[in-house]
Design a protein around this motif. Structure first.
Motif, mmCIF file in Angstrom:
data_model
loop_
_atom_site.group_PDB
_atom_site.id
_atom_site.type_symbol
_atom_site.label_atom_id
_atom_site.label_comp_id
_atom_site.label_asym_id
_atom_site.label_seq_id
_atom_site.Cartn_x
_atom_site.Cartn_y
_atom_site.Cartn_z
ATOM 1 N N ASN A 186 -15.893 5.425 6.296
ATOM 2 C CA ASN A 186 -14.873 5.691 5.287
ATOM 3 C C ASN A 186 -13.490 5.382 5.831
ATOM 4 O OD1 ASN A 186 -13.777 8.255 6.416
ATOM 5 N ND2 ASN A 186 -15.790 9.036 5.890
ATOM 6 N N PHE A 187 -12.612 5.051 4.899
ATOM 7 C CA PHE A 187 -11.240 4.644 5.197
ATOM 8 C C PHE A 187 -10.306 5.564 4.414
ATOM 9 C CE2 PHE A 187 -14.081 1.035 5.209
ATOM 10 C CZ PHE A 187 -13.777 0.366 6.388
ATOM 11 N N ALA A 188 -9.208 5.976 5.044
ATOM 12 C CA ALA A 188 -8.229 6.835 4.371
ATOM 13 C C ALA A 188 -6.836 6.228 4.534
ATOM 14 C CB ALA A 188 -8.258 8.242 4.957
ATOM 15 N N LEU A 189 -6.161 6.055 3.400
ATOM 16 C CA LEU A 189 -4.812 5.485 3.366
ATOM 17 C C LEU A 189 -3.832 6.531 2.845
ATOM 18 C CD1 LEU A 189 -6.029 2.276 1.615
ATOM 19 C CD2 LEU A 189 -4.867 2.194 3.819
ATOM 20 N N GLU A 190 -2.590 6.468 3.305
ATOM 21 C CA GLU A 190 -1.556 7.357 2.779
ATOM 22 C C GLU A 190 -1.148 6.845 1.403
ATOM 23 O OE1 GLU A 190 1.701 8.751 5.301
ATOM 24 O OE2 GLU A 190 0.616 7.850 7.003
ATOM 25 N N ARG A 191 -1.331 7.667 0.383
ATOM 26 C CA ARG A 191 -1.100 7.224 -1.002
ATOM 27 C C ARG A 191 0.344 6.827 -1.248
ATOM 28 N NH1 ARG A 191 -0.429 4.818 -4.510
ATOM 29 N NH2 ARG A 191 -1.104 4.924 -6.689
ATOM 30 N N THR A 192 1.280 7.520 -0.650
ATOM 31 C CA THR A 192 2.694 7.237 -0.909
ATOM 32 C C THR A 192 3.138 5.886 -0.362
ATOM 33 O OG1 THR A 192 3.277 8.452 1.102
ATOM 34 C CG2 THR A 192 3.349 9.659 -0.988
ATOM 35 N N LYS A 193 2.344 5.301 0.545
ATOM 36 C CA LYS A 193 2.702 4.005 1.126
ATOM 37 C C LYS A 193 2.052 2.837 0.393
ATOM 38 C CE LYS A 193 3.568 5.726 5.791
ATOM 39 N NZ LYS A 193 3.228 5.611 7.228
ATOM 40 N N LEU A 194 1.253 3.127 -0.633
ATOM 41 C CA LEU A 194 0.547 2.073 -1.355
ATOM 42 C C LEU A 194 1.329 1.646 -2.589
ATOM 43 C CD1 LEU A 194 -3.101 3.491 -1.280
ATOM 44 C CD2 LEU A 194 -2.034 1.888 0.314
ATOM 45 N N PRO A 195 1.219 0.362 -2.955
ATOM 46 C CA PRO A 195 1.856 -0.068 -4.208
ATOM 47 C C PRO A 195 1.113 0.516 -5.410
ATOM 48 C CG PRO A 195 0.498 -1.827 -3.311
ATOM 49 C CD PRO A 195 0.514 -0.733 -2.279
ATOM 50 N N ALA A 196 1.754 0.477 -6.561
ATOM 51 C CA ALA A 196 1.135 1.014 -7.777
ATOM 52 C C ALA A 196 -0.165 0.289 -8.109
ATOM 53 C CB ALA A 196 2.110 0.914 -8.944
ATOM 54 N N THR A 197 -0.247 -0.989 -7.765
ATOM 55 C CA THR A 197 -1.457 -1.778 -8.050
ATOM 56 C C THR A 197 -2.595 -1.462 -7.088
ATOM 57 O OG1 THR A 197 -0.741 -3.568 -6.585
ATOM 58 C CG2 THR A 197 -0.068 -3.706 -8.906
#
Length: 200
Positions: free
Chosen positions: A87-98
Motif C-alpha cells: 500500500n501507498f500513502a500520499l499527503e492529500r494536501t500536496k495532491l492536485p485536485a485531479t
C-alpha cells in the motif's frame, strides 16, 4: 364525433405524458460502474546467488482499495487471500485536485519524497505465522505510484505502481531463521476503476 375527438385528444395527451415520463426515468437511471481491474506481480531475487521466486497473481485473485481523508490518500493492492500486499500513502494536501501524476516513493534516509510504502508478507503457520512488514521508513525503496486518471463524478481511480525494496531480509523464512538471506523484492502492477472511499 365530439366523443371521438375528445377521446383522441385524451389518448394523445396520455401518450405524450407517458413518453415524457419514460424519458425522465431513462435520464435518472445511473450508468453501471465499470468493474475494477487489478494486476499484481512480485519478484524476490536473492543477492547471494541470483535465485528468483516470482509470482504473478490472477486478476480474479486480487483486490484493490483507495481511501481518502482530509490528510491522506491511500492506494492498496493485495491478493484476496491477503498472503502479501502493498500500500501507498500520499499527503492529500500536496495532491492536485485531479489527483493525477507520478509520485516518487519515500525511502530510508529520504522522507521528503511523495509516498510512504508498506510491503507486507504473511508467513504460513508452518513457519511461525504472523506478518512481516517492510515500511519505506526502514527500507531502501525505489519506484513510483502513477495515478493516470480520476473520474471525479463516479469516484474511480486508475493507475500503475512499481516498488523495489533493495537488500531486504528474506520474507519467506520463519522469524527464528538467522541470518536471513538478503534479497531484492519488486512489486509491480496496475489498478483501474477502483472506487475511492471517503474515511474520517
Amino acid at each position: 364525433m365530439k366523443y371521438n375527438a375528445t377521446l383522441s385528444l385524451l389518448l394523445g395527451l396520455t401518450l405524450t405524458f407517458t413518453a415524457g415520463c419514460d424519458k425522465d426515468d431513462r435520464e435518472q437511471t445511473p450508468e453501471p460502474l465499470p468493474e475494477p481491474a487489478v494486476t499484481y506481480s512480485r519478484s524476490i531475487v536473492y543477492q547471494d546467488n541470483g535465485q528468483h521466486r516470482d509470482t504473478t497473481f490472477q486478476a480474479k485473485q486480487l483486490e484493490a482499495f483507495v481511501t481518502q481523508s482530509a490528510q491522506s490518500l491511500s492506494v492498496g493492492v493485495q491478493p484476496a487471500t491477503t498472503t502479501e500486499g502493498i500500500n501507498f500513502a500520499l499527503e492529500r494536501t500536496k495532491l492536485p485536485a485531479t489527483l493525477t501524476g507520478s509520485y516518487t516513493l519515500k525511502t530510508i534516509g529520504n522522507g521528503t519524497l511523495d509516498a510512504d510504502v508498506n510491503y507486507y508478507y504473511d508467513l504460513p503457520e508452518s513457519r511461525g505465522g504472523g506478518t512481516i512488514i517492510y515500511p519505506s521508513s526502514m527500507q531502501y525503496v525505489t519506484g513510483s505510484l502513477a495515478i493516470s486518471s480520476y473520474d471525479a463524478k463516479r469516484q474511480l481511480l486508475s493507475g500503475t505502481y512499481t516498488a523495489t525494496l533493495t537488500g531486504a531480509s528474506d520474507p519467506t523464512v520463519s522469524y527464528g531463521t538467522f541470518p536471513k538471506r538478503k534479497c531484492d523484492i519488486t512489486v509491480t502492477g496496475t489498478f483501474a476503476n477502483v472506487p475511492l472511499k471517503q474515511v474520517e
